[in-house]
Design an enzyme around this catalytic site. Structure first.
Site, short mmCIF file in Angstrom:
data_model
loop_
_atom_site.label_atom_id
_atom_site.label_comp_id
_atom_site.label_asym_id
_atom_site.label_seq_id
_atom_site.Cartn_x
_atom_site.Cartn_y
_atom_site.Cartn_z
N TYR A 160 -34.43 -11.05 -18.35
CA TYR A 160 -34.64 -12.41 -18.88
C TYR A 160 -35.54 -12.30 -20.11
CZ TYR A 160 -35.45 -17.49 -18.68
OH TYR A 160 -35.25 -18.92 -19.17
N SER A 162 -33.69 -11.05 -23.13
CA SER A 162 -32.74 -11.97 -23.76
C SER A 162 -33.59 -13.34 -24.43
CB SER A 162 -32.07 -12.70 -22.68
OG SER A 162 -32.49 -13.48 -21.60
N LYS A 163 -34.66 -13.77 -24.05
CA LYS A 163 -35.36 -14.80 -24.65
C LYS A 163 -36.11 -14.49 -25.85
CE LYS A 163 -33.70 -18.10 -22.08
NZ LYS A 163 -32.70 -19.25 -22.75
#
Length: 246
Positions: A153, A156-157
């Site tokens: 996560y 991705s961010k």
């Protein structure tokens, strides 16, 4: 209420719930004409029913599909002959996993939606934008600080922020802005703590100096500010909205 976005065409991804839905509703109240998308075909009609009446359009598809994104953006141009703003909000919230427990499928799922999907929509929109247009992309506080158990996560961010800053540099000379929202703990249906139940949500809220999680409406207000003329000299900015994380 002032109709300061009257007749502006605004594309919103992830509009079926949470921050995407709240932002779509508020934009419609300000006069915007909406092009909404979400992977969930049953949620979009509900969002539209909550919006102010208007010549809106919607389509349910996976933004991880290049062809679907291209087709949707072309349908917007064919219908309205213009596109003013893009709210890239679609994303998948994480599950806490050690790196050795991460499967290829989990990696692909998060990166495809959270990063490739944003890229697909952005690439499809750019040829149709003129000076004054703008992107507001939703990242996360996980794109600014590492968190054990959330490597995919975070990747991705962090990628959303890096990509968005590059777009600010590339598109700025054409008068097109790109800014990034980095939400903290927001009370949405897909937030992991909310899914787990009241006790988990309370633990999360205690990590915020305000003593509560944020609401989708509060993030929507920030998105509206970033689309508006009040933020006209902001480009490539990352704006945290987290209630003061302890």
């Amino acid at each position: 209420m002032s109709k300061r976005f009257e007749n502006r065409i605004i594309l919103c991804t992830g509009a079926g719930s949470g921050i995407g839905r709240a932002t779509a509703i508020k934009l419609s109240q300000l006069g915007a004409i909406l092009a909404l998308t979400d992977i969930n075909p049953t949620s979009l009609p509900e969002t539209l029913s909550l919006c102010e009446k208007g010549d809106h359009m919607s389509s349910a598809f996976d933004i991880g599909s290049t062809d679907s994104c291209n087709t949707f953006v072309l349908s917007i141009i064919n219908k309205y002959n213009r596109l003013n703003h893009i709210f890239n909000c679609a994303g998948i919230n994480p599950t806490s996993l050690s790196t050795v427990s991460i499967s290829d499928e989990y990696w692909d799922k998060l990166l495809t939606t959270n990063l490739k999907g944003l890229f697909n929509i952005t690439r499809a929109c750019i040829p149709h934008l003129t000076s004054g247009a703008s992107f507001v992309n939703v990242a996360s506080i996980a794109g600014l600080r590492p968190t054990a158990g959330f490597a995919v996560y975070c990747a991705s961010k962090y990628g959303v922020i890096g990509f968005s800053k590059c777009m600010a540099l590339e598109l700025g000379p054409n008068g097109i802005r790109t800014n990034i929202i980095a939400p903290g703990y927001i009370d949405t249906p897909t937030n992991a703590a909310v899914v787990e139940g009241k006790e988990a949500a309370e633990v999360m809220a205690k990590q915020v100096s305000y003593g509560r999680m944020g609401t989708p409406d509060e993030v929507a207000d920030l998105a509206i500010f970033l689309f508006g003329d009040e933020s006209r000299y902001m480009n490539g900015s990352v704006v945290e909205i987290n209630g003061g994380l302890v």
